[in-house]
Motif scaffolding. Sequence first.
Motif, mmCIF file in Angstrom:
data_model
loop_
_atom_site.group_PDB
_atom_site.id
_atom_site.type_symbol
_atom_site.label_atom_id
_atom_site.label_comp_id
_atom_site.label_asym_id
_atom_site.label_seq_id
_atom_site.Cartn_x
_atom_site.Cartn_y
_atom_site.Cartn_z
ATOM 1 N N TYR A 175 18.744 61.985 57.766
ATOM 2 C CA TYR A 175 18.255 61.160 56.657
ATOM 3 C C TYR A 175 18.457 61.884 55.319
ATOM 4 O O TYR A 175 18.953 61.296 54.347
ATOM 5 C CB TYR A 175 16.778 60.837 56.875
ATOM 6 C CG TYR A 175 16.180 59.974 55.794
ATOM 7 C CD1 TYR A 175 16.641 58.679 55.571
ATOM 8 C CD2 TYR A 175 15.145 60.447 54.986
ATOM 9 C CE1 TYR A 175 16.097 57.875 54.578
ATOM 10 C CE2 TYR A 175 14.595 59.663 53.989
ATOM 11 C CZ TYR A 175 15.071 58.378 53.791
ATOM 12 O OH TYR A 175 14.530 57.592 52.805
ATOM 13 N N SER A 213 15.516 52.473 51.725
ATOM 14 C CA SER A 213 16.279 53.510 52.418
ATOM 15 C C SER A 213 17.773 53.210 52.392
ATOM 16 O O SER A 213 18.594 54.128 52.266
ATOM 17 C CB SER A 213 15.790 53.641 53.863
ATOM 18 O OG SER A 213 16.013 52.450 54.596
ATOM 19 N N GLY A 245 21.601 56.253 55.651
ATOM 20 C CA GLY A 245 20.199 56.502 55.326
ATOM 21 C C GLY A 245 19.292 55.399 55.838
ATOM 22 O O GLY A 245 18.229 55.668 56.414
ATOM 23 N N VAL A 252 19.113 55.526 59.737
ATOM 24 C CA VAL A 252 18.322 56.654 60.234
ATOM 25 C C VAL A 252 16.837 56.426 59.960
ATOM 26 O O VAL A 252 15.988 56.755 60.797
ATOM 27 C CB VAL A 252 18.793 57.973 59.603
ATOM 28 C CG1 VAL A 252 17.880 59.119 60.012
ATOM 29 C CG2 VAL A 252 20.224 58.276 60.025
ATOM 30 N N PHE A 253 16.501 55.857 58.809
ATOM 31 C CA PHE A 253 15.096 55.568 58.515
ATOM 32 C C PHE A 253 14.526 54.623 59.565
ATOM 33 O O PHE A 253 13.423 54.849 60.096
ATOM 34 C CB PHE A 253 14.962 54.951 57.121
ATOM 35 C CG PHE A 253 13.532 54.723 56.694
ATOM 36 C CD1 PHE A 253 12.797 55.752 56.123
ATOM 37 C CD2 PHE A 253 12.923 53.491 56.871
ATOM 38 C CE1 PHE A 253 11.480 55.548 55.734
ATOM 39 C CE2 PHE A 253 11.607 53.277 56.484
ATOM 40 C CZ PHE A 253 10.888 54.306 55.914
ATOM 41 N N GLU A 296 7.884 56.294 50.902
ATOM 42 C CA GLU A 296 8.662 57.500 51.192
ATOM 43 C C GLU A 296 8.240 58.717 50.383
ATOM 44 O O GLU A 296 8.705 59.825 50.646
ATOM 45 C CB GLU A 296 10.166 57.251 50.997
ATOM 46 C CG GLU A 296 10.561 56.762 49.631
ATOM 47 C CD GLU A 296 10.597 55.247 49.546
ATOM 48 O OE1 GLU A 296 11.283 54.736 48.647
ATOM 49 O OE2 GLU A 296 9.942 54.580 50.368
#
Length: 404
Positions: free
Chosen positions: A64, A314, A322, A325-326, A371
Amino acid sequence: MPVLRVVRGLARGMLAAFIFFACFAFSDTSPYDLIALPTMALWAALGIRLHRGVLPLMGLLILYLAAIVMALIPYLDEAFPLTWTIQLIYLALTCLFFAMLFSDETQGRMELALRAYTASCVFSAGLGIVGYLDLIGIEDLFYKYGRASGTFQDPNVFGSFLTLGALYLMHGLLSGTARRPLLALAGLLVILAGIFLSFSRGSWGGTVVAVLVMVVSVYAATPSARLRRRIVLLTLVTLGLGVVAIVGLLSVDHVAKMFETRAAVTQDYDEGETGRFGNQIRGIGMLPSLPFGMGPMHWRLIFGLEPHNSYIGSFANGGWLGGAVFIGIVLATGFVGFRLLARPSPYRAHAQIVWPALLMFFLQALQIDIEKWRHVYMMLGMVWALEAARLRWCAAGGRPVSEA
């Protein structure tokens, strides 16, 4: 060695302070950040280990961060995206620290951390109530935009922060492990009042979901019919007291007016082509043609607002990798969290507290940006640490494992 015992005691004290200071979020830098590095360095010197149960989390976090850094490269000359990325890397490191720390001596360290966190919640909620009801006569202290905010900049973050503390106290009451039940009940009511006065719709709904998941998990894991009756009775009593407290607060005119406003499904800033939802629809249409995303924190430059959705954010901040993966972190943690609840182990009780709270944040991520919330990374590390401890316990044949 006496000196080593003193150092370990200091390390535990610094850990408790580290977690307690999570409630101080008046600005981007807080006492939490000032004590973070020395606390992490001291525990690293004392010895913390990376167990195999934490490796999937570490791999996902590295991927990430790699995606975010790749998306940042064209904008390295811009101060804000660079600072935001550095802060994100720091938060990911705290997550791995917590995952490693709580993987050993899990029961004792988790209990210390949850007590410190709950004390932090009661402290912040108390200040939020005092500020909201204008009991100290200082305008705009501990409340913002007509809503309780405690020691936070944002009432939404304040309300959601309190949920884990509420779950810890409620779990102790339901399971009979609370040493001072009356004090625990009083603290719970203060926290619930703080959540209500935050007037955060996400916090209200998320807390209800988290409490339901915890209560159902505790009920299902309890073999005794007597204890199950106790769980049902205490849940109803707590619910009744909460309703009484809310009715009492609603008797105050400005509380009732704010509740009527905030209880609406949408607010003015949600609607229209340039509102939250309109921006999201337009932004989603742009993302398929941007494999590296818009760049960290560039959504706000294009639309004038944050995405208010961490899943969309993300993809915007880290591109296709990104975003994927989030989502992978959320799904993998969800699998681990529910497995911790379903399978008997010495660590299930703490999982019944921490995982429902983290699940609430994953659900809230659909309507707010999480986040950069420090406590989310702490809970993420805790869940994976509990799984690492459970795997070691299983490998030992269900026998107590060495936690030296």
